[in-house]
Design an enzyme around this catalytic site. Structure first.
Site, mmCIF file in Angstrom:
data_model
loop_
_atom_site.group_PDB
_atom_site.id
_atom_site.type_symbol
_atom_site.label_atom_id
_atom_site.label_comp_id
_atom_site.label_asym_id
_atom_site.label_seq_id
_atom_site.Cartn_x
_atom_site.Cartn_y
_atom_site.Cartn_z
ATOM 1 N N ASP A 76 -76.885 129.230 41.874
ATOM 2 C CA ASP A 76 -78.131 128.514 41.655
ATOM 3 C C ASP A 76 -78.946 128.685 42.946
ATOM 4 O OD1 ASP A 76 -80.072 126.743 40.626
ATOM 5 O OD2 ASP A 76 -79.079 125.025 41.553
ATOM 6 N N ASP A 131 -82.163 126.300 44.121
ATOM 7 C CA ASP A 131 -82.588 125.038 44.724
ATOM 8 C C ASP A 131 -81.403 124.134 44.993
ATOM 9 O OD1 ASP A 131 -85.287 125.728 44.647
ATOM 10 O OD2 ASP A 131 -85.559 124.914 42.635
#
Length: 271
Positions: A9, A11
């Site tokens: 991922d 963020d």
């Protein structure tokens, strides 16, 4: 290590903040953002904010310079470079957007480590403004997953990546923090690993529905722990699926204890 696929991922995983929130707040558009937030889905909201920011005289270069100030833990940088040097294939699956991710990865010299970035695409409109589109067109062809936001189902992305491994011999290491990462995590197999960030939504969802997770679970709190655990797991995946190495038992499907970290809330429901 060519049999190892590491999926990040972005963020609050690669960078230590939410890139959307960072741009909005650092460029002084927080009040407008809060005003518009109840009126539209997040992806459409960020596209609207891009129009508003640039209509006030800010340029694409200004947005890029803002992104370059977002904090990236030095151990995250070294972890990515080490995994790439060891021969792992690295990909990003994120609900941010391509311009934000590419700008930050290039700034830190990491862009060439990743073979693919799966995220919301960008385009430049007729007025020369940076815009954001949804990864999945939720108007004409909704993905139908109730676990995910309308613009992106990370579980479907993992399924596509898995299907592209025709020999089905890659072990996955999935690293994330947000609610949107839960769907991806339940698509992993017994031979895979999931690394949820401790005290963040993915970690909490796994704790509440641990029986849905087949992969071995290793939690982390900061960049130093992420690097240490990731390199340890890469070493464990040296033997490809189907080799003579001992298989992992279902008893291994548990949280590995690490130090606690205070949960940092975010405005973004899915990240």
């Amino acid at each position: 290590m060519a049999n190892t696929m590491v999926v990040f991922d972005f963020d609050k995983t690669i960078i230590d903040c939410d890139s959307d929130n960072w741009v909005v707040e650092q460029m002084g558009f927080k009040d407008l953002f809060f005003e518009l937030m109840p009126t539209m889905p997040w992806n459409l909201l960020m596209d609207r904010m891009m129009k508003e920011i640039q209509s006030q005289g800010k340029t694409i270069e200004d947005i890029a310079n803002c992104l370059k100030t977002a904090y990236l833990h030095p151990n995250i940088i070294s972890a990515i470079k080490s995994a790439f040097a060891l021969g792992c294939e690295l990909r990003v699956v994120s609900d941010a957007n391509h311009f934000f991710i590419e700008t930050i990865l290039k700034h830190h010299g990491l862009i060439d480590c990743f073979s693919e970035i799966n995220t919301n695409p960008n385009f430049i409109d007729d007025e020369g403004r940076l815009r954001i589109l949804p990864f999945h067109d939720f108007i004409s062809s909704p993905h139908g997953c109730e676990r995910c936001p309308p613009n992106m189902c990370k579980g479907m992305v993992i399924e596509r990546i898995r299907a592209s491994d025709s020999a089905n011999r890659k072990r996955f290491i999935y690293i994330g923090d947000g609610r949107g990462d839960f769907c991806a995590s339940i698509k992993l197999n017994e031979e895979d690993y999931v690394m949820p960030r401790k005290k963040y939504p993915l970690w909490e969802l796994i704790q509440n529905d641990r029986q849905l997770i087949k992969a071995e679970i290793h939690e982390w709190s900061d960049g130093e722990e992420l690097e240490r655990i990731l390199l340890h797991l890469i070493n464990k995946t040296n033997n490809p699926i189907g080799s003579t190495s001992s298989p992992m038992s279902s008893a291994d499907n548990k949280f590995q204890t690490t130090t606690q970290e205070t949960y940092l809330p975010t405005l973004k429901v899915y990240n």
